[in-house]
Design a protein around this motif. Structure first.
Motif, PDB file in Angstrom:
ATOM      1  N   TYR A 592       0.844  -1.193   0.000  1.00  0.00           N
ATOM      2  CA  TYR A 592       0.000   0.000   0.000  1.00  0.00           C
ATOM      3  C   TYR A 592       0.881   1.245   0.000  1.00  0.00           C
ATOM      4  N   PRO A 593       1.457   1.600  -1.146  1.00  0.00           N
ATOM      5  CA  PRO A 593       2.371   2.751  -1.203  1.00  0.00           C
ATOM      6  C   PRO A 593       1.686   4.069  -0.852  1.00  0.00           C
ATOM      7  N   GLN A 594       0.356   4.118  -1.006  1.00  0.00           N
ATOM      8  CA  GLN A 594      -0.352   5.359  -0.691  1.00  0.00           C
ATOM      9  C   GLN A 594      -0.360   5.659   0.808  1.00  0.00           C
ATOM     10  N   GLN A 595       0.037   4.674   1.615  1.00  0.00           N
ATOM     11  CA  GLN A 595       0.090   4.873   3.069  1.00  0.00           C
ATOM     12  C   GLN A 595       1.484   5.284   3.541  1.00  0.00           C
ATOM     13  N   ILE A 596       2.273   5.854   2.651  1.00  0.00           N
ATOM     14  CA  ILE A 596       3.677   6.113   2.960  1.00  0.00           C
ATOM     15  C   ILE A 596       3.847   7.034   4.163  1.00  0.00           C
ATOM     16  N   ASN A 597       2.977   8.017   4.316  1.00  0.00           N
ATOM     17  CA  ASN A 597       3.093   8.921   5.470  1.00  0.00           C
ATOM     18  C   ASN A 597       2.798   8.203   6.777  1.00  0.00           C
ATOM     19  N   GLU A 598       1.851   7.263   6.748  1.00  0.00           N
ATOM     20  CA  GLU A 598       1.561   6.474   7.945  1.00  0.00           C
ATOM     21  C   GLU A 598       2.733   5.568   8.289  1.00  0.00           C
ATOM     22  N   TYR A 599       3.381   4.998   7.265  1.00  0.00           N
ATOM     23  CA  TYR A 599       4.550   4.147   7.515  1.00  0.00           C
ATOM     24  C   TYR A 599       5.701   4.960   8.104  1.00  0.00           C
ATOM     25  N   LYS A 600       5.809   6.220   7.659  1.00  0.00           N
ATOM     26  CA  LYS A 600       6.857   7.094   8.193  1.00  0.00           C
ATOM     27  C   LYS A 600       6.638   7.307   9.695  1.00  0.00           C
ATOM     28  N   LYS A 601       5.400   7.601  10.076  1.00  0.00           N
ATOM     29  CA  LYS A 601       5.076   7.794  11.497  1.00  0.00           C
ATOM     30  C   LYS A 601       5.322   6.504  12.279  1.00  0.00           C
ATOM     31  N   TYR A 602       4.963   5.355  11.659  1.00  0.00           N
ATOM     32  CA  TYR A 602       5.168   4.066  12.327  1.00  0.00           C
ATOM     33  C   TYR A 602       6.651   3.833  12.584  1.00  0.00           C
ATOM     34  N   PHE A 603       7.492   4.128  11.591  1.00  0.00           N
ATOM     35  CA  PHE A 603       8.940   3.935  11.742  1.00  0.00           C
ATOM     36  C   PHE A 603       9.475   4.819  12.858  1.00  0.00           C
ATOM     37  N   ILE A 604       9.081   6.075  12.874  1.00  0.00           N
ATOM     38  CA  ILE A 604       9.565   7.004  13.893  1.00  0.00           C
ATOM     39  C   ILE A 604       9.166   6.537  15.287  1.00  0.00           C
ATOM     40  N   SER A 605       7.968   5.962  15.412  1.00  0.00           N
ATOM     41  CA  SER A 605       7.478   5.524  16.725  1.00  0.00           C
ATOM     42  C   SER A 605       8.074   4.196  17.171  1.00  0.00           C
ATOM     43  N   ASN A 606       8.477   3.338  16.208  1.00  0.00           N
ATOM     44  CA  ASN A 606       8.846   1.966  16.562  1.00  0.00           C
ATOM     45  C   ASN A 606      10.291   1.585  16.265  1.00  0.00           C
ATOM     46  N   SER A 607      11.033   2.428  15.573  1.00  0.00           N
ATOM     47  CA  SER A 607      12.406   2.042  15.205  1.00  0.00           C
ATOM     48  C   SER A 607      13.388   2.196  16.358  1.00  0.00           C
ATOM     49  N   GLY A 608      13.078   3.081  17.304  1.00  0.00           N
ATOM     50  CA  GLY A 608      13.979   3.296  18.431  1.00  0.00           C
ATOM     51  C   GLY A 608      15.113   4.256  18.144  1.00  0.00           C
ATOM     52  N   ILE A 609      15.115   4.903  16.964  1.00  0.00           N
ATOM     53  CA  ILE A 609      16.206   5.837  16.650  1.00  0.00           C
ATOM     54  C   ILE A 609      15.714   7.282  16.632  1.00  0.00           C
ATOM     55  N   PHE A 610      14.484   7.487  17.108  1.00  0.00           N
ATOM     56  CA  PHE A 610      13.933   8.835  17.240  1.00  0.00           C
ATOM     57  C   PHE A 610      13.365   8.997  18.647  1.00  0.00           C
ATOM     58  N   PRO A 611      13.452  10.191  19.212  1.00  0.00           N
ATOM     59  CA  PRO A 611      12.851  10.415  20.537  1.00  0.00           C
ATOM     60  C   PRO A 611      11.322  10.447  20.425  1.00  0.00           C
ATOM     61  N   GLN A 612      10.669  10.266  21.556  1.00  0.00           N
ATOM     62  CA  GLN A 612       9.213  10.231  21.562  1.00  0.00           C
ATOM     63  C   GLN A 612       8.602  11.563  21.140  1.00  0.00           C
ATOM     64  N   ASN A 613       9.256  12.651  21.444  1.00  0.00           N
ATOM     65  CA  ASN A 613       8.697  13.974  21.121  1.00  0.00           C
ATOM     66  C   ASN A 613       9.222  14.515  19.799  1.00  0.00           C
ATOM     67  N   PHE A 614       9.698  13.647  18.920  1.00  0.00           N
ATOM     68  CA  PHE A 614      10.283  14.105  17.660  1.00  0.00           C
ATOM     69  C   PHE A 614       9.299  14.935  16.853  1.00  0.00           C
ATOM     70  N   ASP A 615       8.041  14.561  16.873  1.00  0.00           N
ATOM     71  CA  ASP A 615       7.027  15.250  16.081  1.00  0.00           C
ATOM     72  C   ASP A 615       6.945  16.738  16.434  1.00  0.00           C
ATOM     73  N   GLN A 616       7.234  17.083  17.685  1.00  0.00           N
ATOM     74  CA  GLN A 616       7.115  18.470  18.128  1.00  0.00           C
ATOM     75  C   GLN A 616       8.481  19.159  18.309  1.00  0.00           C
ATOM     76  N   MET A 617       9.561  18.432  18.055  1.00  0.00           N
ATOM     77  CA  MET A 617      10.890  18.906  18.445  1.00  0.00           C
ATOM     78  C   MET A 617      11.346  20.147  17.672  1.00  0.00           C
ATOM     79  N   PHE A 618      11.041  20.258  16.383  1.00  0.00           N
ATOM     80  CA  PHE A 618      11.615  21.319  15.545  1.00  0.00           C
ATOM     81  C   PHE A 618      10.552  22.289  15.024  1.00  0.00           C
ATOM     82  N   GLN A 619       9.437  22.387  15.706  1.00  0.00           N
ATOM     83  CA  GLN A 619       8.344  23.198  15.170  1.00  0.00           C
ATOM     84  C   GLN A 619       8.734  24.657  14.933  1.00  0.00           C
ATOM     85  N   GLN A 620       9.303  25.315  15.957  1.00  0.00           N
ATOM     86  CA  GLN A 620       9.628  26.736  15.823  1.00  0.00           C
ATOM     87  C   GLN A 620      10.736  26.959  14.793  1.00  0.00           C
ATOM     88  N   ASP A 621      11.780  26.110  14.851  1.00  0.00           N
ATOM     89  CA  ASP A 621      12.869  26.225  13.867  1.00  0.00           C
ATOM     90  C   ASP A 621      12.330  26.016  12.460  1.00  0.00           C
TER      91      ASP A 621
END
Length: 800
Positions: A592-621
Motif C-alpha cells: 500500500y504505497p499510498q500509506q507512505i506517510n503512515e509508515y513514516k510515522k510508524y517507523f519514527i514511533s517503533n524504530s527506536g532511533i527517534f525520541p518520543q517527542n520528535f514530532d514536536q521537536m523542531f516546530q519553531q525552527d
C-alpha cells in the motif's frame, strides 16, 4: 500440549445408562456399587478441576510479529483456487487463557462447522440489526470468523473475539462451576447459543434450516413386559456410543437400548423396564461421539479405553432409522469390504519409517563387505553386498505393491462415489475427531474432508493427507493412545456444493479491511528493515556546498538539517531526511504505497532511533526555515547582468534584502554585497551605452542608479563614494538630460506573517521549495567576470 480431559459420568440418567453399559461391556471392571463408583469419580474430578477465572486475549498480537512470522501467516490463495489451503486456528491455550483444556475443543468444533457449507451459507445470509444484543453479537463474530477462514489472507486466525462474545452471552458455555466440559457438552451448548440467537430474529425459515442441518427427531419408547407403556418424542444433535463395541453399527445398536431395574409404573411400585430409542429423522450432519473414558475402581482413577474402533467411510442412513438393521446394498457392502482389506494391506506394506529402515539396513550391509552374517539356521552364508542387493529388491517390491494397492483404493473410492450418487440415503464421512493422550490429559485435533482432499487440523497447523493416513491414526496405528473420538457424516448431496459462499457487501468490506491490515503490517516490517541503512547513511552524511559565498549561506534553506547547525538534536533530522529518501526508494515494492506517510510515522514511533517527542521537536525552527525558504525560492536570479535587466535585478535585490534584513544576517549581508557590486557594474553599463550612442538608454540607466543611491538603505558610504567617482564623466555628459528624469519610487514590501506548522510531518507536504536552481544561479552570477571583481571590491571596502 497436554490438556486436562475430564470426561466423567455425571449423576443422573445418563450416568446410570453409561455406567450400566460399562458393567455389561467391560465385564465387571466397574465397581458393583454403582453409586460408590460415581462418588469416587466425582471426588477425583473435583480434586483436579481448575478454579482460575477465564481470561481470553481479545486482541491479536500481530503488531508484535516480525517479517518471517508474517510471511508464515500470509495466505495468497482463496477457497476453490488450485493451491488453496484451509485456515488454522490459534490454540487459545497458547494465548492468555486459564482454561487451556477447552482450546483445542473449540478449534476442532469451529473447523468442522465451517466445513459444513449449508451452515456457513446460513450464517453469512443472516441479516442482523445495527443495534445488536449479546446473542446477535455472537452471530456477527461467527460471520466474521467464517469470512476470514474462507476469504482472508491468513494461514491461521485467533478466534478469541468469538469466544469472548460467547462468554458474554452464555457465561457457563465454557465451564460449569469450574468443571471442564467435554467436547460433546461444549458443542451442544454452542448450538443452543446459536439457536437462541437466531430465535431473537423471528425468522422461522432460518430456524428450520438451522435445525435441518444439526438436529434430528427421535422417539423414546419405555417398554414393560414387552409392551410400550410410554412414548416420548425427543430431539438429538449427536449420538453417544461406546468405544468398547468395536464398530459403528454395533455400537449404535447397543446405544439404543437401556435397561432399568427400578422403573416406577405406579406409586411406589417398581419393575424392570427397558428404554428403546428410535431414530425418526436424520439431520444433514450425523454426528457420533465415542465414550472412551472409564472409572477403574481397582486403580481408583479414570482410564482410557484404547480399543480399536472400526467405521465405514460411507453409511446408508436407512440402517439407522428403522428398528431392524437393514443391510446396505450388496454392491456397497462388497466395496466397503474391499476397502478395509486394502487398508490392512497398505498397513502391512509399512510407511515412510519402513522405507527409512530399509535404507538403513542396506547401508549397513554395504559398509562392511568383508564381514559375513548367518541369514537363517541353515549354514547358508552370503556376503554383505549380496544381502544389500536382496534387501534393495525387497524394498522395490514393497514400493510396487504399495503403488498397486493405492491405485486399487482409488478405484474403490470411485466405484463408491457412483453408488452414492445413485442412492439418496448415503452419508459420507467428512470429519474425524482424534484424541491423543490419556483419560486425564491429552490433545484434540481433527481430520476434515472438504469435498476434494482430506486435511489434518492441529490448531494453527494444517496439512493435506491421504485417507489411509486418516484411517491409520483413527485406529491407533501410529500411537496406541491416539485414536478416534468422534465421527461426522454428511449427506452426499451437500458435500458437492460449492465451497466458496458469497459473503455479501458488509462482509466483503470487512475482509478487505482485515486483508489490508495484514498487508500493511508487511509494509511496516519492510520499512523497519531500513533502520540499519538509515543509521549507516546518517553516519556518512555530508552536504556538498556550492562555490559561491551566497550559495553556501543559502544552503541552510535548501537543507533543514543545515539550518539546524549548532542544535544538539540535529542528527535526528538528518535521520528523518534519509528516512524520507529511503521510503521513496522502497515505495514501489510496498503493498500500500499510498500509506507512505503512515509508515513514516510508524517507523519514527517503533524504530527506536527517534525520541518520543520528535514530532514536536523542531516546530519553531521549522517555521522560520519554511518562511525564509519560500522567500528565497521566488528570487529570480540572473546568470548575468545587462543593461536590459539591470533595473529589474536591482529592484528585486532591494525587495529581498528588505525581507531578509531581520531574519538572517549572513544571507542579508551576502545579498547586499552582490547588490552593491551590481550597482558598481551599472556604471560600466552606462558608459557602454553612451559609447554606443544609446543616449536615451544610458540616460535612463544613470537616472535609475542615482535614484537607487538616494533611496536605498543597503549602500555603504564607501560604495556611494566610489559610485559617484565612477559616474563623474557620465554626469557631465548627461547633466542636462538627467535633470528632466523623474524619480523611481521605492517599492513598498510587506512581510507576510510566519505560520507555525502543527508538526514536523508537514515538511514534505508541498511547503518546502527546492532552492537548487536559485543557488546555481547565484554561483553563475558570481562567476561572471564582470561582477566578481566588483563583489571582491565591495567585500574589501566593507572590510576596511
Amino acid at each position: 500440549m497436554d490438556l486436562p480431559n475430564h470426561r466423567y459420568c455425571k449423576p443422573g440418567k445418563n450416568a446410570i445408562k453409561i455406567s450400566i453399559s460399562f458393567m455389561i461391556n467391560a465385564k465387571g471392571t466397574v465397581s458393583k456399587d454403582l453409586l460408590q463408583s460415581q462418588l469416587n469419580l466425582k471426588t477425583q474430578t473435583d480434586q483436579k478441576q481448575m478454579r482460575n477465572s477465564i481470561f481470553i486475549q481479545t486482541v491479536d498480537d500481530l503488531q508484535k510479529c516480525d517479517l518471517p512470522t508474517l510471511q508464515e501467516l500470509y495466505r495468497t490463495n482463496q477457497i476453490n483456487s488450485p493451491n488453496w489451503k484451509p485456515t488454522g486456528l490459534i490454540n487459545l491455550g497458547n494465548s492468555k487463557i486459564s482454561f487451556t483444556s477447552l482450546a483445542c475443543y473449540i478449534n476442532i468444533m469451529l473447523q468442522y462447522m465451517f466445513n459444513v457449507t449449508p451452515f456457513r451459507q446460513l450464517i453469512f445470509n443472516v441479516q442482523l440489526p445495527s443495534s445488536k444484543n449479546n446473542g446477535q453479537k455472537v452471530i456477527q463474530k461467527l460471520k466474521e470468523l467464517f469470512a476470514l477462514m474462507q476469504s482472508g489472507n491468513r494461514n491461521y486466525i485467533n478466534p478469541c473475539e468469538l469466544i469472548t462474545s460467547l462468554q458474554e452471552y452464555k457465561p457457563n458455555i465454557l465451564t460449569i462451576k469450574g468443571e471442564q466440559n467435554d467436547y460433546n457438552e461444549l458443542q451442544l451448548m454452542f448450538l443452543d447459543a446459536i439457536e437462541s440467537s437466531l430465535l431473537d430474529l423471528n425468522n422461522e425459515q432460518v430456524i428450520q434450516e438451522f435445525k435441518s442441518i444439526f438436529y434430528g427427531q427421535s422417539e423414546e419408547n419405555i417398554i414393560v413386559n414387552n409392551k410400550v407403556v410410554k412414548t416420548n418424542p425427543t430431539q438429538y444433535s449427536s449420538i453417544t456410543i461406546e468405544a468398547n463395541e468395536e464398530n459403528l453399527l454395533k455400537a449404535f445398536t447397543s446405544s439404543r437400548i437401556l435397561y432399568i431395574d427400578d422403573y416406577e409404573i405406579s406409586e411406589k411400585v417398581f419393575t424392570k423396564a427397558l428404554i428403546h430409542q428410535n431414530i425418526k429423522t436424520v439431520p444433514k450432519i450425523l454426528q457420533f461421539y465415542l465414550n472412551r473414558v472409564l472409572y477403574d475402581t481397582n486403580q481408583n482413577q479414570l482410564i482410557k479405553n484404547n480399543k480399536v474402533f472400526t467405521f465405514p467411510s460411507t453409511i446408508d442412513i436407512s440402517q439407522f432409522i428403522q428398528d431392524d438393521s437393514i443391510n446396505q446394498s450388496k454392491e456397497m457392502q462388497e466395496l466397503l469390504k474391499k476397502e478395509q482389506e486394502i487398508l490392512q494391506k497398505l498397513e502391512q506394506c509399512g510407511d515412510i519409517q519402513s522405507d527409512t529402515q530399509f535404507e538403513g539396513l542396506i547401508k549397513l550391509f554395504t559398509k562392511q563387505p568383508n564381514e559375513q552374517f548367518i541369514i537363517d539356521p541353515q549354514p547358508n552364508l552370503q556376503s554383505h553386498l549380496e544381502m544389500a542387493k536382496q534387501l534393495s529388491l525387497y524394498q522395490e517390491a514393497f514400493k510396487i505393491k504399495k503403488q498397486q494397492l493405492q491405485m486399487e483404493f482409488i478405484k474403490i473410492e470411485e466405484q463408491k462415489r457412483r453408488v452414492i450418487e445413485a442412492k439418496k440415503t448415503i452419508y459420507q464421512l467428512t470429519a474425524l475427531l482424534i484424541h491423543s493422550g490419556t483419560a486425564l490429559s491429552g490433545h484434540y485435533y481433527c481430520f476434515i474432508y472438504d469435498g476434494k482432499f482430506w486435511w489434518k487440523f492441529n490448531d494453527r497447523v494444517v496439512t493435506q493427507v491421504e485417507f489411509p493416513v486418516v484411517f491409520a491414526e483413527a485406529q491407533g496405528k501410529t500411537n496406541m493412545n491416539t485414536n478416534v473420538s468422534g465421527l461426522i457424516y454428511e449427506h452426499c448431496e451437500q458435500i458437492n456444493q460449492k465451497r466458496l459462499v458469497p459473503l455479501g457487501n458488509e462482509l466483503e468490506k470487512f475482509i478487505e479491511q482485515k486483508n489490508q491490515e495484514l498487508l500493511m503490517l508487511f509494509d511496516q516490517q519492510k520499512v523497519l528493515q531500513i533502520k540499519s541503512r538509515i543509521l549507516q547513511r546518517a553516519a556518512e552524511h555530508k552536504i556538498i556546498y556550492p562555490k559561491s559565498q551566497i550559495g553556501i549561506a543559502l544552503t541552510k534553506y535548501q537543507y533543514f538539517e543545515e539550518f539546524l547547525q549548532g542544535n544538539s538534536n540535529r542528527h535526528y533530522f538528518v535521520r528523518y531526511t534519509i528516512l524520507d529518501e529511503e521510503l521513496k526508494i522502497l515505495n514501489p515494492i510496498l503493498k500500500y504505497p499510498q500509506q507512505i506517510n503512515e509508515y513514516k510515522k510508524y517507523f519514527i514511533s517503533n524504530s527506536g532511533i527517534f525520541p518520543q517527542n520528535f514530532d514536536q521537536m523542531f516546530q519553531q525552527d521549522y517555521s522560520k526555515y519554511t518562511f525564509i525558504n519560500n522567500i528565497i525560492s521566488n528570487f529570480q536570479v540572473p546568470s548575468i547582468v545587462t543593461s536590459t535587466n539591470f533595473q529589474q535585478v536591482i529592484t528585486q535585490f532591494q525587495k529581498y534584502c528588505l525581507q531578509l534584513k531581520n531574519l538572517d544576517n549572513s544571507v542579508f549581508e551576502y545579498l547586499t554585497i552582490i547588490f552593491q557590486a551590481i550597482l558598481l557594474q551599472g556604471c560600466f553599463l552606462c558608459e557602454l551605452l553612451i559609447q554606443k550612442s544609446k543616449l536615451q538608454e544610458g540616460k535612463q540607466l544613470t537616472q535609475f542608479i542615482f535614484e537607487t543611491i538616494k533611496t536605498s538603505q543597503f549602500i555603504q558610504a564607501i560604495i556611494t563614494q566610489q559610485l559617484r567617482e565612477n559616474m563623474k564623466s557620465i554626469i557631465e555628459e548627461l547633466e542636462e538630460l538627467s535633470k528632466k528624469q523623474g524619480q523611481i519610487s521605492k517599492s513598498n514590501i510587506a512581510s507576510p506573517n510566519i505560520v507555525v506548522p502543527d508538526s514536523i510531518f508537514q515538511i514534505n507536504q508541498n511547503k518546502i521549495k527546492d532552492l537548487s536552481d536559485v543557488i546555481q544561479k547565484f554561483d553563475e552570477l558570481e562567476q561572471n567576470t564582470q561582477v566578481i571583481d566588483y563583489i571582491e571590491f565591495v567585500s574589501y571596502g566593507l572590510a576596511l
